[in-house]
Design a protein around this motif. Structure first.
Motif, PDB file in Angstrom:
ATOM      1  N   LEU A  22      20.845  89.465  85.745  1.00 21.08           N
ATOM      2  CA  LEU A  22      22.172  89.943  85.416  1.00 21.08           C
ATOM      3  C   LEU A  22      22.479  89.168  83.963  1.00 21.08           C
ATOM      4  O   LEU A  22      23.680  89.673  83.662  1.00 21.08           O
ATOM      5  CB  LEU A  22      23.084  89.371  86.583  1.00 21.08           C
ATOM      6  N   THR A  23      21.973  88.588  83.397  1.00 20.56           N
ATOM      7  CA  THR A  23      22.206  88.307  82.071  1.00 20.56           C
ATOM      8  C   THR A  23      22.264  89.478  80.971  1.00 20.56           C
ATOM      9  O   THR A  23      22.945  89.343  79.950  1.00 20.56           O
ATOM     10  CB  THR A  23      21.210  87.189  81.366  1.00 20.56           C
ATOM     11  N   THR A  24      21.784  90.376  81.556  1.00 15.80           N
ATOM     12  CA  THR A  24      21.692  91.687  80.858  1.00 15.80           C
ATOM     13  C   THR A  24      23.247  92.262  80.776  1.00 15.80           C
ATOM     14  O   THR A  24      23.640  93.204  79.820  1.00 15.80           O
ATOM     15  CB  THR A  24      20.878  92.812  81.140  1.00 15.80           C
ATOM     16  N   TRP A  25      23.995  92.040  81.802  1.00 14.59           N
ATOM     17  CA  TRP A  25      25.331  92.412  81.887  1.00 14.59           C
ATOM     18  C   TRP A  25      26.131  91.780  80.861  1.00 14.59           C
ATOM     19  O   TRP A  25      26.963  92.497  80.083  1.00 14.59           O
ATOM     20  CB  TRP A  25      25.753  92.043  83.384  1.00 14.59           C
ATOM     21  N   SER A  26      25.953  90.392  80.671  1.00 16.59           N
ATOM     22  CA  SER A  26      26.509  89.590  79.427  1.00 16.59           C
ATOM     23  C   SER A  26      26.133  90.293  78.100  1.00 16.59           C
ATOM     24  O   SER A  26      26.962  90.358  77.274  1.00 16.59           O
ATOM     25  CB  SER A  26      26.699  88.352  79.836  1.00 16.59           C
ATOM     26  N   LEU A  27      25.051  90.201  78.010  1.00 17.90           N
ATOM     27  CA  LEU A  27      24.249  90.733  76.639  1.00 17.90           C
ATOM     28  C   LEU A  27      24.730  92.208  76.415  1.00 17.90           C
ATOM     29  O   LEU A  27      25.233  92.502  75.102  1.00 17.90           O
ATOM     30  CB  LEU A  27      22.785  90.370  76.638  1.00 17.90           C
ATOM     31  N   GLY A  28      24.664  92.811  77.428  1.00 17.35           N
ATOM     32  CA  GLY A  28      25.093  94.409  77.046  1.00 17.35           C
ATOM     33  C   GLY A  28      26.450  94.770  76.858  1.00 17.35           C
ATOM     34  O   GLY A  28      27.001  95.448  75.994  1.00 17.35           O
ATOM     35  N   GLY A  29      27.323  93.624  77.395  1.00 18.08           N
ATOM     36  CA  GLY A  29      28.700  93.665  77.256  1.00 18.08           C
ATOM     37  C   GLY A  29      28.988  93.426  75.733  1.00 18.08           C
ATOM     38  O   GLY A  29      29.981  93.838  75.459  1.00 18.08           O
ATOM     39  N   ILE A  30      28.399  92.438  75.155  1.00 15.21           N
ATOM     40  CA  ILE A  30      28.451  92.143  73.782  1.00 15.21           C
ATOM     41  C   ILE A  30      27.880  92.925  72.868  1.00 15.21           C
ATOM     42  O   ILE A  30      28.435  93.661  71.794  1.00 15.21           O
ATOM     43  CB  ILE A  30      27.825  90.706  73.538  1.00 15.21           C
ATOM     44  N   LEU A  31      26.477  93.550  73.179  1.00 11.02           N
ATOM     45  CA  LEU A  31      25.909  94.523  72.264  1.00 11.02           C
ATOM     46  C   LEU A  31      26.290  95.784  72.106  1.00 11.02           C
ATOM     47  O   LEU A  31      26.406  96.474  71.173  1.00 11.02           O
ATOM     48  CB  LEU A  31      24.121  94.448  72.807  1.00 11.02           C
ATOM     49  N   GLY A  32      26.812  96.672  73.219  1.00  6.29           N
ATOM     50  CA  GLY A  32      27.338  97.764  73.305  1.00  6.29           C
ATOM     51  C   GLY A  32      28.548  97.908  72.384  1.00  6.29           C
ATOM     52  O   GLY A  32      28.381  98.837  71.532  1.00  6.29           O
ATOM     53  N   PRO A  33      29.380  97.284  72.629  1.00  6.32           N
ATOM     54  CA  PRO A  33      30.827  97.564  71.935  1.00  6.32           C
ATOM     55  C   PRO A  33      30.657  97.183  70.335  1.00  6.32           C
ATOM     56  O   PRO A  33      30.929  97.631  69.289  1.00  6.32           O
ATOM     57  CB  PRO A  33      31.990  96.509  72.513  1.00  6.32           C
ATOM     58  N   LEU A  34      29.438  96.157  70.192  1.00  5.11           N
ATOM     59  CA  LEU A  34      29.246  95.484  68.789  1.00  5.11           C
ATOM     60  C   LEU A  34      28.642  96.690  68.006  1.00  5.11           C
ATOM     61  O   LEU A  34      28.875  96.921  66.824  1.00  5.11           O
ATOM     62  CB  LEU A  34      28.604  94.342  68.778  1.00  5.11           C
ATOM     63  N   LEU A  35      27.670  97.266  68.552  1.00  2.00           N
ATOM     64  CA  LEU A  35      26.744  98.331  67.858  1.00  2.00           C
ATOM     65  C   LEU A  35      27.741  99.463  67.732  1.00  2.00           C
ATOM     66  O   LEU A  35      27.653  99.922  66.389  1.00  2.00           O
ATOM     67  CB  LEU A  35      25.535  98.630  68.891  1.00  2.00           C
ATOM     68  N   VAL A  36      28.509  99.920  68.660  1.00  3.97           N
ATOM     69  CA  VAL A  36      29.145 101.214  68.220  1.00  3.97           C
ATOM     70  C   VAL A  36      30.286 100.783  67.107  1.00  3.97           C
ATOM     71  O   VAL A  36      30.511 101.675  66.174  1.00  3.97           O
ATOM     72  CB  VAL A  36      29.730 101.662  69.454  1.00  3.97           C
ATOM     73  N   SER A  37      30.953  99.613  67.298  1.00  3.69           N
ATOM     74  CA  SER A  37      31.927  99.465  66.122  1.00  3.69           C
ATOM     75  C   SER A  37      31.433  99.327  64.830  1.00  3.69           C
ATOM     76  O   SER A  37      31.995  99.699  64.117  1.00  3.69           O
ATOM     77  CB  SER A  37      32.783  98.411  66.616  1.00  3.69           C
ATOM     78  N   GLN A  38      30.118  98.564  64.694  1.00  2.54           N
ATOM     79  CA  GLN A  38      29.703  98.321  63.377  1.00  2.54           C
ATOM     80  C   GLN A  38      29.164  99.502  62.651  1.00  2.54           C
ATOM     81  O   GLN A  38      29.350  99.861  61.475  1.00  2.54           O
ATOM     82  CB  GLN A  38      28.373  97.354  63.494  1.00  2.54           C
ATOM     83  N   ILE A  39      28.440 100.545  63.632  1.00  2.00           N
ATOM     84  CA  ILE A  39      27.896 101.892  63.014  1.00  2.00           C
ATOM     85  C   ILE A  39      29.209 102.707  62.527  1.00  2.00           C
ATOM     86  O   ILE A  39      28.944 103.406  61.884  1.00  2.00           O
ATOM     87  CB  ILE A  39      27.177 102.494  64.286  1.00  2.00           C
ATOM     88  N   ARG A  40      30.337 102.679  63.597  1.00  2.00           N
ATOM     89  CA  ARG A  40      31.327 103.555  63.275  1.00  2.00           C
ATOM     90  C   ARG A  40      32.027 103.192  62.093  1.00  2.00           C
ATOM     91  O   ARG A  40      32.437 103.763  60.886  1.00  2.00           O
ATOM     92  CB  ARG A  40      32.254 103.515  64.300  1.00  2.00           C
ATOM     93  N   GLU A  41      32.231 101.713  61.785  1.00  2.00           N
ATOM     94  CA  GLU A  41      32.606 101.155  60.477  1.00  2.00           C
ATOM     95  C   GLU A  41      31.993 101.688  59.248  1.00  2.00           C
ATOM     96  O   GLU A  41      32.411 101.823  58.161  1.00  2.00           O
ATOM     97  CB  GLU A  41      32.855  99.618  60.784  1.00  2.00           C
ATOM     98  N   ALA A  42      30.518 101.475  59.442  1.00  2.00           N
ATOM     99  CA  ALA A  42      29.774 101.656  58.449  1.00  2.00           C
ATOM    100  C   ALA A  42      29.729 102.961  57.811  1.00  2.00           C
ATOM    101  O   ALA A  42      29.431 103.372  56.592  1.00  2.00           O
ATOM    102  CB  ALA A  42      28.091 100.981  58.759  1.00  2.00           C
ATOM    103  N   THR A  43      29.651 104.087  58.647  1.00  2.00           N
ATOM    104  CA  THR A  43      29.220 105.481  58.520  1.00  2.00           C
ATOM    105  C   THR A  43      30.548 106.269  58.585  1.00  2.00           C
ATOM    106  O   THR A  43      30.422 107.694  58.096  1.00  2.00           O
ATOM    107  CB  THR A  43      28.279 105.924  59.521  1.00  2.00           C
ATOM    108  N   ALA A  44      31.679 105.720  59.092  1.00  2.00           N
ATOM    109  CA  ALA A  44      33.037 106.585  59.410  1.00  2.00           C
ATOM    110  C   ALA A  44      32.718 107.587  60.300  1.00  2.00           C
ATOM    111  O   ALA A  44      33.163 108.851  60.248  1.00  2.00           O
ATOM    112  CB  ALA A  44      33.393 106.987  58.118  1.00  2.00           C
ATOM    113  N   SER A  45      31.819 107.468  61.276  1.00  2.00           N
ATOM    114  CA  SER A  45      31.338 108.649  62.310  1.00  2.00           C
ATOM    115  C   SER A  45      30.700 107.902  63.245  1.00  2.00           C
ATOM    116  O   SER A  45      30.240 106.875  63.446  1.00  2.00           O
ATOM    117  CB  SER A  45      30.513 109.710  61.391  1.00  2.00           C
TER     118      SER A  45
END
Length: 431
Positions: A356-379
């Protein structure tokens, strides 16, 4: 004493515990009322939720051995105290206008209670349902997913009629009572217990007992490649699911032009698929096997993420979102049963906690990845390509894991044939 217990009441006890801690997912209904009433920053208020979710996963890992040593009842009572005090304490924090106290109570204390409460009943429930492991854990985790559906409208209604502080007091006390009631009945079955129907089926030859692949301690399990294969699969599944949940509304509005009202309705329906997926996928795994279910998860998500960038149809886009979310929920419900299949039930709670450490790590990585990609590419479009690669990796690992399990099972069958042959030869020589 345990022989007099009803296993369906044991399941109900587990659901009561998970229903209570799952209420934490209704957190968003508190954000605006607290901000407007107290003047606290949205960032500060959200921080308590972030701490709670991150702490819940890591607490499950660190307290897994505690649950195994102390048993489900004492563990669930501790969870009830921590979670109940955390929720009611949030009311005190609002009453005295202390954001720091709010973060400590709602974030830290509730996070500890959630992590312990999540794993406390699971290994016991699996032991009561040796014939339906998937269904058993699916019922409990469904309760976790449904907690927010019940709490969200109730909390919103209470805040409109009474104060925010009183809402937290009432809900905190209610969670505590519900969890204590669940803890008071839950207990492991006697060693080697089986339901009568299963005994009759085995005696008549209708059913054979499928042995677990191994019986390992938590320390032994984490040294195996199977553990890390499953850990990686869960991390990617959780990251994809939480990513989708975190940006579903703005993503749907931008990619296929869904209206704000339509996106809000979609988010509500996602909750149904998240909860329903936990039960249905888990129940299906009892018939088609846990490895096949995980392969199916990643095959479906692969199709979804490959297709989404090119979709213009609103209904089809939403259907693919629902599929991803159902796989996210199904991963959590299948995990405990999969652990039992591969590593046995000797220290299932502790192994479950580590995974269940994947629960904590996924909770951080999921929103972080999508926000960084959206910010960098505007899409949001590049997000789908990144997650296509991650899901493909998980799909390949899931196939390799199934092949490895089959190899092990064949090896065990050969050993059994040799053992049986030796016993027959020994008996014949004695005659």
């Amino acid at each position: 004493m345990n022989t007099t217990k009803n296993r369906w009441l044991i399941a109900l006890s587990a659901i009561a515990i998970h229903l209570s801690i799952g209420a934490a997912y209704a957190y968003s209904v508190y954000t605006n009322p607290i901000r407007d009433a107290m003047g606290w920053s949205t960032t500060g208020i959200t921080l308590s939720f972030t701490i709670m979710m991150a702490l819940a996963g890591f607490t499950a890992a660190f307290f897994g051995s505690f649950v195994e040593r102390k048993g489900p009842r004492k563990s669930a009572i501790l969870a009830a105290v921590l979670f109940g005090l955390g929720q009611a304490g949030a009311g005190v924090a609002v009453a005295v206008d202390s954001l720091f106290l709010f973060i400590f109570t709602y974030g830290f204390m509730s996070g500890l209670g959630m992590g312990i409460g999540y794993i406390a009943p699971v290994s016991t429930l699996i032991k009561w349902f040796p014939d339906r492991r998937g269904l058993a854990t699916g019922m409990a985790v469904l309760g976790f997913g449904a907690g927010a559906l019940i709490t969200a409208p109730l909390a919103a209604s209470l805040m409109e009629t009474i104060t925010i502080s009183m809402t937290f007091y009432i809900l905190g006390i209610s969670y505590f009572i519900l969890m204590i009631l669940g803890a008071s009945y839950i207990a492991p079955p006697p060693q080697g217990w089986m339901p009568e129907g299963m005994k009759k089926d085995i005696a008549s030859g209708k059913k054979t007992v499928k042995q677990d692949l191994s019986q390992l301690t938590a320390k032994e399990a984490v040294r195996t490649k199977r553990f890390w294969m499953l850990w990686t699969m869960m991390l990617i599944n959780v990251t994809a699911g939480i990513m989708m949940i975190s940006v579903a509304s703005p993503m749907a509005q931008e990619v296929v032009g869904l209206t704000a009202a339509g996106a809000a309705a979609m988010v509500g329906i996602m909750g149904i698929f998240n909860g329903g997926g936990r039960l249905l996928w888990a129940a299906a795994s009892d018939y088609i096997g846990r490895p096949v279910v995980f392969i199916t998860f990643f095959a479906l998500q692969l199709v979804a993420f490959v297709t989404m960038p090119n979709i213009t149809n609103v209904l089809l886009f939403q259907a693919l979102v629902f599929i991803v979310v159902s796989c996210y929920g199904g991963g959590f419900s299948n995990l405990p049963a999969f652990i039992g299949d591969m590593f046995g039930t000797k220290q299932l709670g502790a192994i479950h906690g580590f995974l269940l450490t994947t629960w904590s790590l996924g909770g951080i990585l999921g929103p972080l990845l999508v926000s960084q990609i959206r910010e960098a590419t505007a899409s949001y479009i590049p997000v789908f390509y990144v997650f296509t690669a991650l899901i493909l990796l998980a799909f390949l690992i899931s196939i390799f894991l199934q092949l490895d399990i089959k190899r092990e099972e064949k090896g065990e069958q050969k050993k059994e044939v040799v053992r049986t042959g030796k016993l027959e030869y020994s008996a014949a020589s004695k005659r």
